[in-house]
Design an enzyme around this catalytic site. Structure first.
Site, PDB file in Angstrom:
ATOM      1  N   LYS A 176       0.858  -1.192   0.000  1.00  0.00           N
ATOM      2  CA  LYS A 176       0.000   0.000   0.000  1.00  0.00           C
ATOM      3  C   LYS A 176       0.893   1.241   0.000  1.00  0.00           C
ATOM      4  O   LYS A 176       1.950   1.254   0.652  1.00  0.00           O
ATOM      5  CB  LYS A 176      -0.884  -0.038   1.249  1.00  0.00           C
ATOM      6  CG  LYS A 176      -1.918   1.062   1.358  1.00  0.00           C
ATOM      7  CD  LYS A 176      -2.790   0.839   2.607  1.00  0.00           C
ATOM      8  CE  LYS A 176      -3.843   1.899   2.801  1.00  0.00           C
ATOM      9  NZ  LYS A 176      -4.678   1.632   4.014  1.00  0.00           N
ATOM     10  N   SER A 257      -9.462   1.676   3.383  1.00  0.00           N
ATOM     11  CA  SER A 257      -8.659   2.490   2.492  1.00  0.00           C
ATOM     12  C   SER A 257      -7.596   1.693   1.734  1.00  0.00           C
ATOM     13  O   SER A 257      -6.957   2.236   0.833  1.00  0.00           O
ATOM     14  CB  SER A 257      -7.964   3.589   3.295  1.00  0.00           C
ATOM     15  OG  SER A 257      -7.026   3.037   4.196  1.00  0.00           O
ATOM     16  N   THR A 278      -6.870   1.095  10.333  1.00  0.00           N
ATOM     17  CA  THR A 278      -7.116   1.872  11.540  1.00  0.00           C
ATOM     18  C   THR A 278      -8.497   1.497  12.083  1.00  0.00           C
ATOM     19  O   THR A 278      -8.690   1.290  13.269  1.00  0.00           O
ATOM     20  CB  THR A 278      -7.065   3.383  11.234  1.00  0.00           C
ATOM     21  OG1 THR A 278      -5.836   3.668  10.572  1.00  0.00           O
ATOM     22  CG2 THR A 278      -7.176   4.206  12.507  1.00  0.00           C
ATOM     23  N   GLY A 280     -11.151  -0.830   9.823  1.00  0.00           N
ATOM     24  CA  GLY A 280     -11.786  -1.433   8.652  1.00  0.00           C
ATOM     25  C   GLY A 280     -10.994  -1.408   7.361  1.00  0.00           C
ATOM     26  O   GLY A 280     -11.413  -1.999   6.369  1.00  0.00           O
ATOM     27  N   SER A 281      -9.835  -0.741   7.329  1.00  0.00           N
ATOM     28  CA  SER A 281      -9.162  -0.510   6.044  1.00  0.00           C
ATOM     29  C   SER A 281      -8.507  -1.735   5.419  1.00  0.00           C
ATOM     30  O   SER A 281      -8.166  -1.713   4.236  1.00  0.00           O
ATOM     31  CB  SER A 281      -8.123   0.601   6.173  1.00  0.00           C
ATOM     32  OG  SER A 281      -8.771   1.844   6.180  1.00  0.00           O
TER      33      SER A 281
END
Ligand SMILES: *[C@@H]1O[C@H](CO)[C@@H](O)[C@H](O)[C@H]1NC(C)=O
Ligand SMILES: *[C@@H]1O[C@H](CO)[C@@H](O)[C@H](O)[C@H]1NC(C)=O
Ligand SMILES: *[C@@H]1O[C@H](CO)[C@@H](O)[C@H](O)[C@H]1NC(C)=O
Ligand SMILES: *[C@@H]1O[C@H](CO)[C@@H](O)[C@H](O)[C@H]1NC(C)=O
Ligand SMILES: *[C@@H]1O[C@H](CO)[C@@H](O)[C@H](O)[C@H]1NC(C)=O
Ligand SMILES: *[C@@H]1O[C@H](CO)[C@@H](O)[C@H](O)[C@H]1NC(C)=O
Ligand SMILES: *[C@@H]1O[C@H](CO)[C@@H](O)[C@H](O)[C@H]1NC(C)=O
Ligand SMILES: *[C@@H]1O[C@H](CO)[C@@H](O)[C@H](O)[C@H]1NC(C)=O
Ligand SMILES: CC(=O)N[C@H]1CO[C@H](CO)[C@@H](O)[C@@H]1O
Length: 616
Positions: A176, A257, A278, A280-281
């Site tokens: 990422k 994200s 943080t 759900g990302s």
């Protein structure tokens, strides 16, 4: 920290320029030969790949490799292209059967490398070609590593003389774009504010992957600043990377994200990707992209040189296609790091063998709680009904595998959390401090931004950052908070999180009811583990039926619900219980094998066979 605008950089540029001219000539010569050899079908793809503005000579060489792959495919194509649903009719390499790359597991690939069926260099070329095939539609990869081919070549050399660095030796992995590497790749969190920024060394995550032998293939697009900027934006959008889309329906919201990591892992554009979470990302994009993924306990994986949101909640983990692949990667990246003091909570003397935890009978004799009150209010909503119905149907799988399901748990904490601002306060206070710390670690910081206030000013003044269409409301709220994460107000909010998410939430329920874990639809799973820093493992559970109404996202540019969209099931446990969660999730995954029943509407066609068989 010192800036590195040194004369040596200029010297390097001149040298690079000479190499660039040399390589351009080489490319033109090679291209001419190829055109002569193979006729016209390849030309479009070739020129697309080879005539992009060369960012660096190495990038050019990489693109040339990709172009060669396309050329090889074009040259070898005798029949009409196969249909979209079944792009890979032949994936056998030199007559030896090999699974398509959208399915190939780490163990498949290692076997292929060990037996000499293909090399890491060929693997990098195949994955790179796959990225270029779909990136213009899905925009999931922002950058390929110009060093990937030479790193792969080195792992091939090492393997040939009998030394294997680790379980990921020669295996391409994408990161990422908030996990820094000290190489030619950028680390921008998708923002122009970090263009040209340099870090003093590799992030611990990148360093550990390299140590395990992995080839860092590139960077994935993300929701800008890990989705911590705007009150109204779209998942997977960044100013630099554009709008990522997922592959299971046209215009599919990729969630966020770790959006690009989700899409890239799902389509087999690398073995797997790292994401960050943080709240759900990792698990949310894993769910909608049909993946197995692990959100580790905060403190199991280091956040050193990862662009932060919250030191109390951020964590880095693998997003893969199978639980076992994710387990291999977790074993490589877990462990204490002096540069991230949260990892001092690591309770083991050595990193657990998460691969050994993958046990088909892992559900036998286990007690699993279902915290119904976290999602029962959605049972009647058209949007969520298919997910909850699939979840309910799956309970029989657990029972048949010898687990006891303790249904209808009512946790008291979540309701209190939902009507509070505790988590928001923690994130806001952590971000103000964390983002300033990140800027202070940089060895080159061309825009000289040092604080959130300066970052906001830059963002609002830079048209490409799409302000005010996408606001900076979250940052303004954080600046208005008026205290940081050392203040008493901060601690009372954080302590409340731990109480309502822990004692009156996950850990309380597990202890009180003597459970091994909680299970629930992934969509509703992230917040309690987020606020207490505990782990989640998610695996594919099902897909939306064909008659599903297409519903746009809030920003109006993506389809948030629609036919064929995948969703997952989540396993939640106590801090550092990853081994147990992996064994439960693996046993469920092996009994259901949902992933391969859900097909993307778009996928790349390049396979290893197109690279290997055509190379001579
Ligand atoms: C993928 O597409 C995005 C958006 O167009 C672009 O910024 C990025 O450079 C592309 N990635 C690669 C590897 O070309
Ligand atoms: C294997 O190759 C590597 C890299 O070329 C070299 O450094 C190393 O000494 C070699 N090892 C053996 C046992 O030949
Ligand atoms: C969303 O789905 C609709 C209906 O299939 C389609 O017309 C539209 O193009 C999709 N949106 C995007 C952004 O692709
Ligand atoms: C890490 O350091 C911070 C700041 O000094 C401190 O608040 C926190 O409690 C420490 N965490 C651990 C796990 O030691
Ligand atoms: C949380 O922070 C707010 C300020 O935003 C403060 O008023 C409150 O007292 C803090 N503590 C709790 C438990 O709400
Ligand atoms: C667990 O037990 C404690 C002590 O009896 C109680 O206060 C708490 O509400 C229980 N937690 C859950 C989640 O059931
Ligand atoms: C789709 O079909 C199922 C089964 O026939 C039905 O229960 C459901 O209401 C339908 N959904 C929509 C949105 O039409
Ligand atoms: C979010 O932004 C979109 C696009 O500008 C707009 O249409 C929509 O009304 C906004 N929604 C909210 C809740 O502000
Ligand atoms: C966020 C990010 O890294 N974006 C990249 C998107 O692609 C362009 C062109 O390849 C790069 O210059 C950016 O760095």
């Amino acid at each position: 920290m010192s800036q590195s605008h040194s004369p040596t950089l200029e010297g390097q540029k001149a040298k690079q320029y000479r190499r660039w001219i040399y390589q351009t000539l080489l490319v033109v010569a090679a291209a001419t030969c190829l055109l002569i050899i193979s006729g016209s079908p390849l030309t479009e793809a070739f020129w697309q790949a080879a005539t992009l503005v060369p960012e660096s000579p190495k990038m050019l060489a990489m693109k040339f490799g990709v172009a060669l792959a396309f050329a090889a495919m074009g040259a070898g194509q005798t029949s009409t292209p196969s249909n979209e649903d079944c792009p890979s009719t032949n994936t056998a390499i030199n007559g030896t059967p090999f699974p398509p790359l959208i399915e190939a597991t780490l163990e498949d690939i290692v076997k292929g490398l060990e037996s000499g069926l293909f090399t890491s260099v060929e693997l990098v070329n195949a994955y790179s070609a796959r990225v270029m095939e779909v990136n213009s539609t899905l925009k999931m990869v922002t950058e390929l590593n110009p060093d990937a081919l030479s790193i792969a070549a080195e792992t091939d050399r090492l393997r040939a003389n009998g030394s294997v660095l680790g379980p990921l030796h020669g295996i391409p992995i994408l990161l990422k774009n908030n996990i820094a590497t000290m190489d030619e790749m950028a680390n921008t969190a998708g923002s122009y504010a970090l263009v040209g920024a340099r870090v003093p060394k590799d992030s611990t995550m990148a360093a550990k992957l390299r140590k395990a032998g992995a080839v860092l293939l590139g960077k994935t697009n993300l929701s800008q600043w890990a989705n911590y900027r705007s009150s109204n934006t779209s998942n997977g959008w960044s100013a630099l990377g554009g709008q990522t889309e997922a592959a299971y329906y046209p215009g599919q919201d990729p969630s966020g994200s770790s959006s690009g990591s989700g899409v890239a892992s799902s389509l087999g554009l690398a073995l797997a990707c790292l994401g960050t979470e943080t709240d759900g990302s990792i698990v949310s994009p894993a769910g909608v992209n049909n993946l197995a993924a692990i959100k580790p306990t905060v403190g199991l994986t280091s956040r050193y040189l990862v662009v932060p949101i919250s030191e109390h909640q951020d964590t880095v983990g693998p997003m893969a296609r199978t639980v076992k692949d994710a387990a291999y990667i977790l074993s490589a990246i877990a462990g204490p790091d002096p540069n991230d003091n949260y990892t001092s909570a690591f309770p083991f003397s050595t990193v657990p063998d998460y691969v050994a935890a993958c046990d088909y009978s892992g559900l036998k004799g286990k007690r699993l709680g279902v915290p119904r009150n976290l999602f029962m209010q959605y049972s009647d909503s058209e949007e969520y009904r298919p997910q909850i119905a699939s979840f309910d149907a799956s309970l029989d799988v657990f029972r048949a595998a010898g687990a006891e399901v303790v249904d209808n748990l009512h946790l008291e904490g979540p309701g209190v959390l939902a009507s509070s601002n505790f988590e928001d306060v923690v994130l806001m206070a952590d971000f103000v401090t964390g983002v300033a710390n990140y800027f202070s670690e940089l060895t080159a910081n061309p825009l000289k931004i040092t604080s959130l206030a300066e970052l906001q000013e830059f963002t609002q003044g830079t048209p490409m950052e799409d302000w005010p269409a996408r606001d900076t409301r979250i940052w303004q709220d954080a600046l208005d908070l008026g205290f940081d994460n050392t203040s008493p107000e901060f601690w009372s909010n954080y302590t409340a999180d731990l109480r309502y998410g822990g004692l009156l939430g996950i850990t309380g329920a597990i202890k009180n009811m003597s459970l091994d874990a909680l299970i629930m639809p992934t969509t509703f799973s992230s917040t309690l583990p987020a606020v207490i820093g505990s782990p989640i493992v998610t695996v594919p559970l099902g897909r939306y039926p064909d008659n599903t109404t297409v519903v746009p996202n809030q920003f109006g540019n993506l389809n948030a619900t629609g036919p064929n969209l995948p969703f997952g099931i989540a396993f939640l446990g106590e801090h550092f219980s990853e081994e147990k969660l992996i064994s439960l999730a693996y046993a469920f995954e092996q009994r259901t094998k949902v992933r391969n029943t859900i097909k993307p509407y778009i996928q790349p066609k390049t396979e290893l066979v197109d690279i290997v068989d055509k190379k001579e």
